[in-house]
Design a protein around this motif. Structure first.
Motif, short mmCIF file in Angstrom:
data_model
loop_
_atom_site.label_atom_id
_atom_site.label_comp_id
_atom_site.label_asym_id
_atom_site.label_seq_id
_atom_site.Cartn_x
_atom_site.Cartn_y
_atom_site.Cartn_z
N CYS A 263 0.86 -1.07 0.11
CA CYS A 263 -0.03 0.02 -0.09
C CYS A 263 0.97 1.22 0.07
O CYS A 263 1.88 1.44 0.89
CB CYS A 263 -1.12 -0.02 1.17
N ALA A 264 0.64 2.20 -1.03
CA ALA A 264 1.42 3.35 -1.09
C ALA A 264 0.53 4.37 -1.36
O ALA A 264 -0.78 4.29 -2.07
CB ALA A 264 2.49 3.33 -1.99
N ALA A 265 1.08 5.47 -1.20
CA ALA A 265 0.27 6.96 -1.53
C ALA A 265 0.92 7.98 -1.85
O ALA A 265 1.74 8.42 -0.94
CB ALA A 265 -0.58 7.34 -0.45
N ALA A 266 1.10 8.47 -3.04
CA ALA A 266 2.10 9.38 -3.58
C ALA A 266 2.14 10.63 -2.80
O ALA A 266 0.79 11.09 -2.69
CB ALA A 266 2.13 9.57 -4.95
N GLY A 267 2.71 11.47 -2.36
CA GLY A 267 2.98 12.59 -1.74
C GLY A 267 2.18 12.47 -0.36
O GLY A 267 1.79 13.68 0.39
N THR A 268 2.06 11.38 0.18
CA THR A 268 1.48 11.21 1.61
C THR A 268 2.54 10.55 2.42
O THR A 268 3.01 9.44 2.08
CB THR A 268 0.08 10.49 1.46
N ARG A 269 2.69 11.03 3.80
CA ARG A 269 3.57 10.35 4.78
C ARG A 269 2.91 9.35 5.43
O ARG A 269 2.03 9.62 6.46
CB ARG A 269 4.22 11.40 5.56
N THR B 172 1.41 -10.80 8.33
CA THR B 172 2.06 -10.04 9.10
C THR B 172 2.03 -8.53 8.38
O THR B 172 2.15 -8.44 7.19
CB THR B 172 3.50 -10.13 8.97
N ILE B 173 1.97 -7.76 8.98
CA ILE B 173 1.59 -6.27 8.58
C ILE B 173 3.05 -5.57 9.25
O ILE B 173 3.38 -5.52 10.30
CB ILE B 173 0.43 -5.36 8.94
N SER B 174 3.59 -4.61 8.05
CA SER B 174 4.77 -3.90 8.45
C SER B 174 4.77 -2.68 7.76
O SER B 174 4.16 -2.39 6.62
CB SER B 174 5.88 -4.94 8.17
N ARG B 175 5.81 -2.04 8.08
CA ARG B 175 5.92 -0.45 7.23
C ARG B 175 7.23 -0.39 7.00
O ARG B 175 8.20 -1.05 7.70
CB ARG B 175 5.78 0.60 8.40
N ASP B 176 7.63 0.38 5.88
CA ASP B 176 9.02 0.60 5.47
C ASP B 176 8.92 2.01 5.28
O ASP B 176 8.52 2.67 4.24
CB ASP B 176 9.44 0.06 4.02
N ASN B 177 9.05 2.96 6.16
CA ASN B 177 9.01 4.37 6.14
C ASN B 177 10.15 5.01 5.33
O ASN B 177 9.50 5.96 4.65
CB ASN B 177 9.37 4.99 7.71
N ALA B 178 11.12 4.28 4.86
CA ALA B 178 12.03 4.64 3.85
C ALA B 178 11.35 4.84 2.61
O ALA B 178 11.35 5.75 1.81
CB ALA B 178 13.40 4.27 4.00
N GLU B 179 10.61 3.62 2.28
CA GLU B 179 9.71 3.40 1.09
C GLU B 179 8.52 4.04 1.19
O GLU B 179 7.83 3.92 0.06
CB GLU B 179 9.88 1.96 0.76
N ASN B 180 8.12 4.74 2.17
CA ASN B 180 6.63 5.10 2.48
C ASN B 180 5.63 4.12 1.84
O ASN B 180 4.58 4.49 1.24
CB ASN B 180 6.68 6.39 1.69
N THR B 181 5.81 2.81 2.51
CA THR B 181 4.98 1.79 1.87
C THR B 181 4.47 1.14 3.10
O THR B 181 5.34 0.72 4.14
CB THR B 181 5.66 0.81 1.02
#
Length: 116
Positions: free
Chosen positions: A22-28, A68-77
């Motif tokens: 899941c990604a969202a352009a321009g959104t942190r 398993t749910i996880s974040r990659d803040n560097a990839e904003n995903t």
């Protein structure tokens, strides 16, 4: 306008794995609670998993130990790793981005089909 975009769905055999993104352009995404939901044909949309910006990750009982749910803040995903998939996991999977209050956004969904 915040627009979540899901990807990674597909056809997989029972016992197989998929990873949804899941990604969202321009959104942190790091400042939001991100949830995954799913809707099977003829059924209501249901909660699968969520990861808050702070706090405890949550899972539906039906997926605990397999997803398993996880974040990659560097990839904003945000990812949903799905293992040991079952036919009953077949559904359209939706990403939800929740900043609180009325600032809640849904993606268009990605189809996951588990079948032999």
């Amino acid at each position: 306008q915040v627009q979540p975009v899901e990807s990674g769905g597909g056809l997989v055999q029972p016992g197989g794995s998929l990873r949804l993104s899941c990604a969202a352009a321009g959104t942190r995404l790091s400042i939001a609670t991100i949830g995954w939901y799913r809707q099977a044909p003829g059924k209501q949309r249901e909660f699968v998993a969520s990861i808050p910006n702070r706090g405890t990750i949550g899972y539906a009982d039906s997926v605990k130990g397999r997803f398993t749910i996880s974040r990659d803040n560097a990839e904003n995903t945000v990812y949903l790793q799905m293992n040991s998939l079952k036919p009953e996991d077949t559904a359209v999977y939706y990403c939800n981005i929740d900043f609180g209050g009325e600032y809640n956004f849904w993606g268009q969904g990605t189809q996951v089909t588990v079948s032999a």
